[in-house]
Structure formats: C-alpha cells, structure tokens
Scaffold this motif. Structure first.
Motif, PDB file in Angstrom:
ATOM      1  N   GLY A 467       1.902  25.533   1.343  1.00  0.00           N
ATOM      2  CA  GLY A 467       2.187  24.903   1.989  1.00  0.00           C
ATOM      3  C   GLY A 467       2.542  23.210   2.813  1.00  0.00           C
ATOM      4  N   THR A 468       2.858  23.256   3.948  1.00  0.00           N
ATOM      5  CA  THR A 468       3.226  22.244   4.349  1.00  0.00           C
ATOM      6  C   THR A 468       3.212  21.471   5.432  1.00  0.00           C
ATOM      7  OG1 THR A 468       4.363  23.669   6.247  1.00  0.00           O
ATOM      8  CG2 THR A 468       5.926  23.801   4.981  1.00  0.00           C
ATOM      9  N   GLY A 469       1.738  21.565   5.001  1.00  0.00           N
ATOM     10  CA  GLY A 469       1.192  20.540   5.273  1.00  0.00           C
ATOM     11  C   GLY A 469       0.176  20.523   7.211  1.00  0.00           C
ATOM     12  N   TYR A 470      -0.766  20.083   7.662  1.00  0.00           N
ATOM     13  CA  TYR A 470      -2.027  20.099   9.296  1.00  0.00           C
ATOM     14  C   TYR A 470      -2.334  18.883   8.678  1.00  0.00           C
ATOM     15  CZ  TYR A 470      -5.445  21.421   6.160  1.00  0.00           C
ATOM     16  OH  TYR A 470      -6.287  21.571   4.662  1.00  0.00           O
ATOM     17  N   GLU A 471      -2.194  18.400  10.843  1.00  0.00           N
ATOM     18  CA  GLU A 471      -3.063  17.273  10.587  1.00  0.00           C
ATOM     19  C   GLU A 471      -4.377  16.991  10.559  1.00  0.00           C
ATOM     20  OE1 GLU A 471      -1.800  15.127  14.839  1.00  0.00           O
ATOM     21  OE2 GLU A 471      -0.147  15.728  14.631  1.00  0.00           O
ATOM     22  N   VAL A 472      -5.063  16.070  10.367  1.00  0.00           N
ATOM     23  CA  VAL A 472      -6.004  16.071  10.052  1.00  0.00           C
ATOM     24  C   VAL A 472      -6.871  14.685  11.113  1.00  0.00           C
ATOM     25  CG1 VAL A 472      -6.698  17.090   8.189  1.00  0.00           C
ATOM     26  CG2 VAL A 472      -6.204  15.256   8.061  1.00  0.00           C
ATOM     27  N   ALA A 473      -6.107  13.799  11.344  1.00  0.00           N
ATOM     28  CA  ALA A 473      -6.229  12.884  11.772  1.00  0.00           C
ATOM     29  C   ALA A 473      -5.215  11.994  12.586  1.00  0.00           C
ATOM     30  CB  ALA A 473      -6.761  11.698  11.657  1.00  0.00           C
ATOM     31  N   SER A 474      -5.195  11.766  13.877  1.00  0.00           N
ATOM     32  CA  SER A 474      -4.051  10.717  14.885  1.00  0.00           C
ATOM     33  C   SER A 474      -4.697   9.280  15.965  1.00  0.00           C
ATOM     34  CB  SER A 474      -3.357  11.606  16.101  1.00  0.00           C
ATOM     35  OG  SER A 474      -4.506  12.147  16.027  1.00  0.00           O
ATOM     36  N   ALA A 475      -3.549   8.791  16.385  1.00  0.00           N
ATOM     37  CA  ALA A 475      -3.860   7.521  16.762  1.00  0.00           C
ATOM     38  C   ALA A 475      -2.436   7.237  17.506  1.00  0.00           C
ATOM     39  CB  ALA A 475      -4.315   6.241  15.677  1.00  0.00           C
ATOM     40  N   PRO A 476      -3.092   6.449  18.514  1.00  0.00           N
ATOM     41  CA  PRO A 476      -1.687   5.966  19.142  1.00  0.00           C
ATOM     42  C   PRO A 476      -0.779   4.786  18.566  1.00  0.00           C
ATOM     43  CG  PRO A 476      -4.067   5.345  20.347  1.00  0.00           C
ATOM     44  CD  PRO A 476      -4.075   6.361  19.366  1.00  0.00           C
ATOM     45  N   VAL A 477       0.217   5.110  18.807  1.00  0.00           N
ATOM     46  CA  VAL A 477       0.558   4.287  18.423  1.00  0.00           C
ATOM     47  C   VAL A 477       1.821   3.369  19.502  1.00  0.00           C
ATOM     48  CG1 VAL A 477       2.731   4.923  17.102  1.00  0.00           C
ATOM     49  CG2 VAL A 477       2.197   2.887  16.592  1.00  0.00           C
ATOM     50  N   SER A 478       1.542   1.868  19.913  1.00  0.00           N
ATOM     51  CA  SER A 478       2.549   1.690  20.440  1.00  0.00           C
ATOM     52  C   SER A 478       3.434   1.152  20.481  1.00  0.00           C
ATOM     53  CB  SER A 478       1.704   0.705  21.979  1.00  0.00           C
ATOM     54  OG  SER A 478       0.867  -0.091  21.225  1.00  0.00           O
ATOM     55  N   GLY A 479       4.521   0.423  20.562  1.00  0.00           N
ATOM     56  CA  GLY A 479       5.695  -1.051  19.971  1.00  0.00           C
ATOM     57  C   GLY A 479       6.200  -0.555  18.965  1.00  0.00           C
ATOM     58  N   SER A 480       6.705  -1.098  18.145  1.00  0.00           N
ATOM     59  CA  SER A 480       8.184  -0.970  17.282  1.00  0.00           C
ATOM     60  C   SER A 480       7.896  -0.743  15.705  1.00  0.00           C
ATOM     61  CB  SER A 480       9.713  -1.283  17.596  1.00  0.00           C
ATOM     62  OG  SER A 480       9.860  -2.851  16.985  1.00  0.00           O
ATOM     63  N   ARG A 481       6.302  -1.479  15.886  1.00  0.00           N
ATOM     64  CA  ARG A 481       6.036  -1.433  14.147  1.00  0.00           C
ATOM     65  C   ARG A 481       4.956  -0.903  14.099  1.00  0.00           C
ATOM     66  NH1 ARG A 481       7.208  -7.729  12.203  1.00  0.00           N
ATOM     67  NH2 ARG A 481       5.696  -8.838  13.918  1.00  0.00           N
ATOM     68  N   VAL A 482       4.796  -0.246  12.292  1.00  0.00           N
ATOM     69  CA  VAL A 482       3.380  -0.407  12.004  1.00  0.00           C
ATOM     70  C   VAL A 482       3.562  -0.585  11.220  1.00  0.00           C
ATOM     71  CG1 VAL A 482       3.818   2.105  11.398  1.00  0.00           C
ATOM     72  CG2 VAL A 482       1.375   1.464  12.470  1.00  0.00           C
ATOM     73  N   TRP A 483       1.948  -1.500  10.466  1.00  0.00           N
ATOM     74  CA  TRP A 483       1.669  -0.716   9.208  1.00  0.00           C
ATOM     75  C   TRP A 483       1.475   0.162   8.439  1.00  0.00           C
ATOM     76  CZ3 TRP A 483       2.089  -5.018  12.591  1.00  0.00           C
ATOM     77  CH2 TRP A 483       2.622  -6.105  11.671  1.00  0.00           C
ATOM     78  N   LEU A 484       1.251   0.894   7.462  1.00  0.00           N
ATOM     79  CA  LEU A 484       0.903   1.530   6.668  1.00  0.00           C
ATOM     80  C   LEU A 484       0.105   1.451   5.336  1.00  0.00           C
ATOM     81  CD1 LEU A 484       3.525   3.890   8.259  1.00  0.00           C
ATOM     82  CD2 LEU A 484       1.567   4.485   9.101  1.00  0.00           C
ATOM     83  N   ARG A 485      -0.686   2.130   5.305  1.00  0.00           N
ATOM     84  CA  ARG A 485      -1.771   1.976   3.688  1.00  0.00           C
ATOM     85  C   ARG A 485      -2.496   2.852   3.405  1.00  0.00           C
ATOM     86  NH1 ARG A 485      -4.842  -3.023   3.561  1.00  0.00           N
ATOM     87  NH2 ARG A 485      -3.289  -4.081   3.222  1.00  0.00           N
ATOM     88  N   ALA A 486      -1.834   2.524   2.219  1.00  0.00           N
ATOM     89  CA  ALA A 486      -2.233   4.176   0.938  1.00  0.00           C
ATOM     90  C   ALA A 486      -3.172   3.546  -0.478  1.00  0.00           C
ATOM     91  CB  ALA A 486      -1.243   5.260   0.248  1.00  0.00           C
TER      92      ALA A 486
END
Length: 554
Positions: A467-486
């Motif tokens: 399985g190569t994966g599938y989206e379960v959620a999304s959100a818009p993003v603007s600008g050039s940077r974002v913080w990601l957390r797991a």
C-alpha cells in the motif's frame, strides 16, 4: 524517585538539592526539646540517605531507544557498545558511556552499505538485510577497534578504526559468513571468532585479521534446548566462554578450560525471565563487561515493539566454579539496581534527545538514512536541505529518507520545514516509518500546496510494498514554512497510537487526522522511527529545508 539518565555530576547535584529541601522542612534544633531535635536530625539524615540511595540507582531500560544485538566492552575508563541497524545507513552505531547507564552515540562502524545496488534502492531493496548481529572488539597491541559482521549470509566484513568516531575503513572481506559472530582478542593477541546457529563454530584469523586460518565446529546445541545463536566470545580467568542466546527468551553459556576450540560444556543463564519493561520480552542477546573495580554486568536487549529492542543492564556474579549468575529482583530482571561504582566521568555524554539545527558540515551520529543516500541530493549547514532524489509514489522506494530513533516510552518530534522550493508532484514531511507507516506533510500539486495526513503505507512479510498510502485529512497552508509534529507511544503490548499535528507559528499546534495505530510485529526487527523525507512523483528538481528538529519527552 530516581534520576537514572543523568550524568554522575548531575545526579550528585540533584541528591544534594533533595537533601537540602528535606532539611528545610524541619525546624531549628535549638527551638525544640533535645529529644525532638534528635528525632528531627534522624529524620533529616534518613531523608538524605534515602535521596542519596535513590540518586545512586538506575532504572531499566538504560536506553529507551532501539539498539539490538548488543556487544559491549570497556577500554580504560570508557565503555562502548555496538548494535544492529539492518538497512539503515551508516550502519552499526557505536555507543559510548562512562558508567554503563548514560550513553551517547559516538559514530558508526560501517560508513556506507556498499554491499550491492539493493542498498541504494537501485532495482531492489535491502529491508531487513544489511547489518545483523555483529561484534565490536578492541586490540590493545595496535590500539585499534575492530567491527566484524556477515552480510547477506554470503561473506564477512571487517572494519577498523583507531577511534570510534572514525574514520572506519574496511580491513578485509572473508569468504566464510560468520553468522551472529563474536570476536575475541586473546591475551596472546590471537583473533578468534565464535559464530553459528545451533551448530557453533570457532574460527582463528591470521595475525593481521585479514584471512581465516582455520575453523572448527565446537558445539552442537541439544534438541531439548532448541536454537542457540548470537555468540559473544570471552576469555576470563584463563577459561573460554561463548555467551549464546536462545531467541527470544533465554541465554546460555559455553565454557572451556581446554582452549578456544573446546571441548565446551553448557549451562543455562536465564530462561523465560520476567523483564523490566511491562508488556516487553525477556532480556537476552547482549554481552558481559567488567568495570574498573572488578564488578560484572550483563547488557542485554528487551523486545519492546513497536519501539524496537531496548538495552537493559543487570549485575552479574560468578559461582565458585566459574559460571555467571544474573542478579535478580524478586525473581525478575530488576527495573532498578544500584549504579555501577565507577570513577566520575570526564564529561557529560551527549543526550539522545533535544534540538538539532543541522549546523556544521556533517550529520550528527543520531541520524541514519533509510538505505544509502544519494549524497548529491542533500546538505547541512544552517539547516538540512533535502532535494528530491527519487521519482516514485512509494515512500519505501524514496531515497534520502532520514531517520531518527524514537525515545520511549513516549516522545514527540517537531520539525520546522521550509517548503518554498517544492515543485509540482513533490511530497515532503515527517513520518512514523516501519512496515506500516503514516505521515504528515506537504503536497504540491498544480501550483497549490496542502497539508495532509497520509496513512496506509504497508509492506508484506517479504518487504514488498502492498500500500502506498491515502489521505485521511488535509488543511490549507500559506506562506513558506510550517511546523510538523509527530507523537509516538512505543510502550509494548496492544497497538499503540501515533498522532500528527501542525503549526503555522511554532507555538499553537492543531491536530490533523485520526490516531495512527503502530504495528508491533517483531518480524521487521527494527522499531518505528521518525523520518524526514522529500520525494518527487513527477520530476526531480524540488527541495525542502529543515531548519530545526526537536525530540522531546513529556
């Protein structure tokens, strides 16, 4: 309460602070009757003694990260350990400690997995191959460290270095694959290797360590015991010992007074012992080491999926006739023991958690790539730049995926990602990576950028993608940077959750998607890792920059 992972100097400071705090709660002796003052003084002394005793204890696991198939040794006042890394590159990390409790990653014995194109994700893949149980030794005669291990059941490789930080160089390749090998530097400087599965053999190497002089079967495991493997080879008080594991619930030892080629007799060290991690397995497949004061310890690992295999430490005594005995607590491997009596460390070890801003000219040794990277497609210095190195819709085929072990029992990875140089079709983000994976990150399609959580990346037990994966959620993003957390809970037992979130300011984080259930099947061997990735699905040329990575615990 104890402080098992603090350096000795820090533990002493904490002990002193605790004693003062306890004393501060007591009134002055001059203001009360003598009997009461005496009782208060006794209580204060008892509180201080209790704080000191607690500060002088450690808890298991001594490392809450995935380091398996441990070999351990001491050179002077410094302890070193080596571990398996399978398909991760560089391989065979070398850990360093001054007290057997607080450890840091010092380097890697195998700088690159140059064992064939599959380790470059070139036409084939090396998942669950590569660096298995191997051996680390030190040869005083030439002040050199030796790493020895077999690859792909085909041949044995030997690497050497005069310092564990490297550089490590390949000394030789030997045609005999020394399965689960243990390397012994004898007191006369001869090199021997114990190896095998069920049938245990000993090989003698040439004085320069480059060739095999002879090999001989020395022991055949009784059918009543089953499988023995994971050799560690020692000479102690003139006796030869081969320390062997019965996967994954026992440890045995062979002893010979007639020389390295036997004959050997066998004794059980432990079997079906309750381990120190709730829900985890039996400590096994590690090594013995002696402190400067003559005390002995056994550093083993505990199967604790989904996180992997965690090192645990226990003291060892010896019977009058020369057999090791693991010291238990209420019939089990202890969750806590008195700390080893060792000299004060020369410095604090580098924590395995904390912040990395990817400064300097090289990655820090905490990082390992999923297979070998394309070194033309990444760089460090004021951040980590990952240029797309693979066109694929399958993360398991994507080169230059950079991994970091997860700190247990729970921890959080947070990255600051600049995605301004991504191109259409690119996928970049932060994954919980194993044979069942999920990620949070950025998709760039049609000139538009979205934040997504993707799950359903899976492999079968032959490590082919299912399985190569599938989206379960999304959100818009603007600008050039974002913080990601797991955030990952890697306590063993029932499938554990991993969660993902994001932030546009690095302060307020928003949950994205449902909890991801991390699998705990042992057959992938390696535990889950945090992984940074950037791959193309259309064409190469895009890039992202990770300016900060932080691994934190609650």
């Amino acid at each position: 309460m104890s402080w098992p992972h603090q350096p000795v100097s820090r533990r002493r400071a904490l002990s002193t602070a605790t004693g003062l705090a306890a004393g501060a709660l007591l009134p002055s002796a001059g203001a009360v009757a003598p009997a009461q003052a005496q009782a208060q003084a006794q209580a204060q002394a008892q509180a201080q003694a209790q704080a000191q005793a607690q500060a002088a204890a450690y808890t298991n696991p001594v490392i809450w990260q995935d380091f398996a198939d441990i070999d351990v040794l001491r050179v002077g006042d410094t302890y070193y350990a080596s571990a398996s890394t399978m398909h991760y590159s560089p391989g065979a990390p070398v850990l360093r400690s001054y007290d057997l409790v607080n450890w840091e990653i010092a380097g890697h014995s195998v700088p690159v997995l140059d064992f064939g194109p599959k380790y470059d994700l070139n036409g084939a893949r090396g998942y669950v191959r590569g660096v298995w149980a191997s051996s680390l030794a030190y040869r005083p005669s030439n002040r050199t460290f030796y790493w020895l291990g077999q690859i792909d059941f085909a041949r044995t490789y030997v690497y050497t270095a005069t310092a564990v930080e490297g550089p490590w160089n390949r000394l030789t390749t030997i045609g005999t694959p020394y399965y689960d090998a243990g390397l012994l530097v004898d007191t006369d400087d001869t090199l021997y290797v114990a190896y095998g599965n069920t049938t245990i053999s000993v090989a003698q190497l040439s004085p320069d360590g480059r060739t095999q002089v002879r090999t001989q079967e020395v022991f055949r495991t009784p059918s009543s015991v089953g499988t023995l493997e994971g050799s560690r080879f020692y000479k102690i008080n003139g006796q030869y010992y081969i320390f062997l594991t019965r996967p994954a619930n026992g440890q045995y030892i062979l002893k010979s007074s007639g020389g390295p080629f036997g004959p050997y007799t066998m004794r059980q060290v432990l079997l079906d012992l309750r381990g120190p991690i709730p829900g985890g397995g039996v400590p096994h497949q590690g090594g013995l080491v002696q402190t400067q004061s003559g005390a002995w310890y056994y550093l083993a690992f505990v199967d604790a999926y989904p996180g992997g295999r965690m090192p645990a430490l226990a003291p060892v005594t010896w019977t009058w006739d020369g057999w090791p005995v693991v010291q238990l607590v209420d019939g089990a491997w202890g969750t806590s023991y008195p700390s080893p009596a060792v000299p004060p460390p020369p410095r604090q070890v580098t924590p395995m958690t904390g912040v990395d801003t990817f400064d300097g000219t090289a990655l820090k040794p905490r990082w390992e790539w999923n297979h070998n990277p394309d070194n033309t497609k990444w760089s460090v210095g004021s951040g980590l730049t990952l240029r797309t190195a693979t066109v694929t819709n399958d993360l398991y085929w994507a080169r230059n995926t950079l991994t970091h072990r997860i700190q247990g029992p729970t921890s959080t990875a947070t990255v600051q990602l600049d995605h301004s140089a991504m191109r259409d079709g690119d996928r970049a983000g932060l994954a919980l990576l194993r044979d069942s994976s999920a990620w949070i990150g950025v998709k760039r399609d049609g000139g538009a950028t979205r934040l997504v959580m993707v799950t359903g990346l899976t492999m079968d037990t032959n490590w082919n993608t299912t399985g190569t994966g599938y989206e379960v959620a999304s959100a818009p993003v603007s600008g050039s940077r974002v913080w990601l957390r797991a955030t990952a809970d890697i306590r063993p037992g029932a499938p554990r959750p991993g969660t993902f979130s994001y932030s546009t300011d690095g302060v307020t984080f928003t949950r994205l998607g449902p909890a991801f259930s991390m699998g705990n099947d042992w057959r992938f061997f390696m535990g889950y890792r945090f992984a940074l990735f950037n791959h193309a699905t259309q064409a190469l040329g895009g890039a992202v920059r990770v300016t900060r990575f932080e691994l934190s615990t609650p």
